[in-house]
Design a protein around this motif. Sequence first.
Motif, PDB file in Angstrom:
ATOM      1  N   VAL A  19      56.238  39.956  66.165  1.00  0.00           N
ATOM      2  CA  VAL A  19      55.173  40.740  65.543  1.00  0.00           C
ATOM      3  C   VAL A  19      54.471  39.861  64.518  1.00  0.00           C
ATOM      4  CG1 VAL A  19      54.707  42.761  64.113  1.00  0.00           C
ATOM      5  CG2 VAL A  19      56.447  42.872  65.904  1.00  0.00           C
ATOM      6  N   ASP A  20      53.138  39.894  64.514  1.00  0.00           N
ATOM      7  CA  ASP A  20      52.386  39.051  63.590  1.00  0.00           C
ATOM      8  C   ASP A  20      52.007  39.771  62.299  1.00  0.00           C
ATOM      9  OD1 ASP A  20      52.449  36.717  65.025  1.00  0.00           O
ATOM     10  OD2 ASP A  20      50.592  37.144  66.089  1.00  0.00           O
ATOM     11  N   ASP A  21      51.671  41.044  62.364  1.00  0.00           N
ATOM     12  CA  ASP A  21      51.231  41.778  61.178  1.00  0.00           C
ATOM     13  C   ASP A  21      52.246  42.851  60.850  1.00  0.00           C
ATOM     14  OD1 ASP A  21      48.931  40.281  61.000  1.00  0.00           O
ATOM     15  OD2 ASP A  21      47.740  41.668  62.171  1.00  0.00           O
ATOM     16  N   PHE A  22      52.906  42.706  59.696  1.00  0.00           N
ATOM     17  CA  PHE A  22      53.904  43.683  59.305  1.00  0.00           C
ATOM     18  C   PHE A  22      54.004  43.737  57.796  1.00  0.00           C
ATOM     19  CE2 PHE A  22      56.108  39.703  59.502  1.00  0.00           C
ATOM     20  CZ  PHE A  22      56.959  39.727  58.417  1.00  0.00           C
ATOM     21  N   ILE A  23      54.540  44.839  57.303  1.00  0.00           N
ATOM     22  CA  ILE A  23      54.775  45.045  55.880  1.00  0.00           C
ATOM     23  C   ILE A  23      56.221  45.480  55.732  1.00  0.00           C
ATOM     24  CG2 ILE A  23      54.238  46.502  53.890  1.00  0.00           C
ATOM     25  CD1 ILE A  23      51.409  46.768  55.016  1.00  0.00           C
ATOM     26  N   ILE A  24      56.930  44.899  54.792  1.00  0.00           N
ATOM     27  CA  ILE A  24      58.280  45.339  54.468  1.00  0.00           C
ATOM     28  C   ILE A  24      58.141  46.251  53.256  1.00  0.00           C
ATOM     29  CG2 ILE A  24      60.601  44.662  53.780  1.00  0.00           C
ATOM     30  CD1 ILE A  24      60.139  42.018  55.259  1.00  0.00           C
ATOM     31  N   SER A  25      58.255  47.565  53.489  1.00  0.00           N
ATOM     32  CA  SER A  25      57.935  48.579  52.489  1.00  0.00           C
ATOM     33  C   SER A  25      58.672  48.412  51.177  1.00  0.00           C
ATOM     34  CB  SER A  25      58.214  49.973  53.046  1.00  0.00           C
ATOM     35  OG  SER A  25      57.411  50.227  54.155  1.00  0.00           O
ATOM     36  N   ASP A  26      59.998  48.259  51.231  1.00  0.00           N
ATOM     37  CA  ASP A  26      60.735  48.198  49.966  1.00  0.00           C
ATOM     38  C   ASP A  26      60.356  46.968  49.162  1.00  0.00           C
ATOM     39  OD1 ASP A  26      62.088  46.438  51.651  1.00  0.00           O
ATOM     40  OD2 ASP A  26      64.085  47.057  51.009  1.00  0.00           O
ATOM     41  N   THR A  96      53.446  32.099  59.590  1.00  0.00           N
ATOM     42  CA  THR A  96      53.835  33.407  60.123  1.00  0.00           C
ATOM     43  C   THR A  96      55.219  33.439  60.751  1.00  0.00           C
ATOM     44  OG1 THR A  96      52.697  32.971  62.219  1.00  0.00           O
ATOM     45  CG2 THR A  96      51.468  34.172  60.517  1.00  0.00           C
ATOM     46  N   LYS A  97      55.770  32.308  61.107  1.00  0.00           N
ATOM     47  CA  LYS A  97      57.110  32.268  61.708  1.00  0.00           C
ATOM     48  C   LYS A  97      58.162  31.772  60.708  1.00  0.00           C
ATOM     49  CE  LYS A  97      55.450  32.702  66.099  1.00  0.00           C
ATOM     50  NZ  LYS A  97      54.677  33.890  66.038  1.00  0.00           N
ATOM     51  N   ASP A  98      57.766  31.560  59.461  1.00  0.00           N
ATOM     52  CA  ASP A  98      58.629  30.963  58.446  1.00  0.00           C
ATOM     53  C   ASP A  98      59.185  32.022  57.487  1.00  0.00           C
ATOM     54  OD1 ASP A  98      59.832  29.448  56.474  1.00  0.00           O
ATOM     55  OD2 ASP A  98      58.089  28.173  56.099  1.00  0.00           O
ATOM     56  N   ALA A  99      60.424  32.435  57.727  1.00  0.00           N
ATOM     57  CA  ALA A  99      61.052  33.460  56.886  1.00  0.00           C
ATOM     58  C   ALA A  99      61.187  33.006  55.436  1.00  0.00           C
ATOM     59  CB  ALA A  99      62.423  33.834  57.444  1.00  0.00           C
ATOM     60  N   ASP A 100      61.423  31.706  55.217  1.00  0.00           N
ATOM     61  CA  ASP A 100      61.576  31.194  53.851  1.00  0.00           C
ATOM     62  C   ASP A 100      60.294  31.336  53.038  1.00  0.00           C
ATOM     63  OD1 ASP A 100      64.228  30.521  54.326  1.00  0.00           O
ATOM     64  OD2 ASP A 100      63.728  28.463  54.924  1.00  0.00           O
ATOM     65  N   ASN A 101      59.155  31.381  53.706  1.00  0.00           N
ATOM     66  CA  ASN A 101      57.862  31.578  53.037  1.00  0.00           C
ATOM     67  C   ASN A 101      57.337  32.984  53.267  1.00  0.00           C
ATOM     68  OD1 ASN A 101      57.194  29.157  51.619  1.00  0.00           O
ATOM     69  ND2 ASN A 101      57.048  28.149  53.602  1.00  0.00           N
ATOM     70  N   HIS A 102      58.250  33.939  53.457  1.00  0.00           N
ATOM     71  CA  HIS A 102      57.909  35.358  53.611  1.00  0.00           C
ATOM     72  C   HIS A 102      56.893  35.584  54.723  1.00  0.00           C
ATOM     73  CE1 HIS A 102      60.185  35.888  49.963  1.00  0.00           C
ATOM     74  NE2 HIS A 102      59.425  34.978  49.380  1.00  0.00           N
ATOM     75  N   TYR A 103      57.039  34.810  55.801  1.00  0.00           N
ATOM     76  CA  TYR A 103      56.166  34.926  56.975  1.00  0.00           C
ATOM     77  C   TYR A 103      54.694  34.738  56.614  1.00  0.00           C
ATOM     78  CZ  TYR A 103      60.490  36.644  58.933  1.00  0.00           C
ATOM     79  OH  TYR A 103      61.800  36.755  59.326  1.00  0.00           O
ATOM     80  N   GLY A 104      54.453  33.941  55.600  1.00  0.00           N
ATOM     81  CA  GLY A 104      53.093  33.610  55.211  1.00  0.00           C
ATOM     82  C   GLY A 104      52.437  34.579  54.256  1.00  0.00           C
ATOM     83  N   VAL A 105      53.137  35.640  53.876  1.00  0.00           N
ATOM     84  CA  VAL A 105      52.570  36.657  52.982  1.00  0.00           C
ATOM     85  C   VAL A 105      52.790  36.237  51.538  1.00  0.00           C
ATOM     86  CG1 VAL A 105      52.677  39.069  52.233  1.00  0.00           C
ATOM     87  CG2 VAL A 105      52.896  38.497  54.671  1.00  0.00           C
ATOM     88  N   HIS A 106      51.709  36.141  50.789  1.00  0.00           N
ATOM     89  CA  HIS A 106      51.753  35.772  49.370  1.00  0.00           C
ATOM     90  C   HIS A 106      51.074  36.892  48.583  1.00  0.00           C
ATOM     91  CE1 HIS A 106      52.944  31.596  50.300  1.00  0.00           C
ATOM     92  NE2 HIS A 106      52.243  31.824  51.407  1.00  0.00           N
TER      93      HIS A 106
END
Length: 129
Positions: A19-26, A96-106
């Motif tokens: 999945v490319d576009d997602f939000i982790i609510s908590d 977007t595939k990098d969990a260490d960088n929060h999948y690219g979300v800043h």
Amino acid sequence: MVSEIMDVHNRNLIRVARVDDFIISDRLVSLALTQLSENKQVLKVFRPVQPGGSEIYLKPVEEYLYLDRPVSYYTVMEAARQRNETAIGYRLQSQTKDADNHYGVHLNPESQMITFSPGDRIITLAEQQ
């Protein structure tokens, strides 16, 4: 389409589903509460985020800025403000595939210089898409 993950422990599902576009609510709620605890003025930004108010959108960076030129995050915020939106962050396609960088979300980034590329998104609070 944006997917919502209610529990951060399920983020591995993102890798499997690709999945490319997602939000982790908590995580999003935690970051918002942290901002509020540090600066009560931020409440003015979050008030419109309620039923019938603004919503969160990931919009193409090309709608706001020129690509391949370094800009400060203040420039991103001003570009969104000129469209009657509030920039709350950005997403880098290259991460977007990098969990260490929060999948690219800043979210709520420091004002550092950023060079955007095609496929990058500005995360905004806006009335409509």
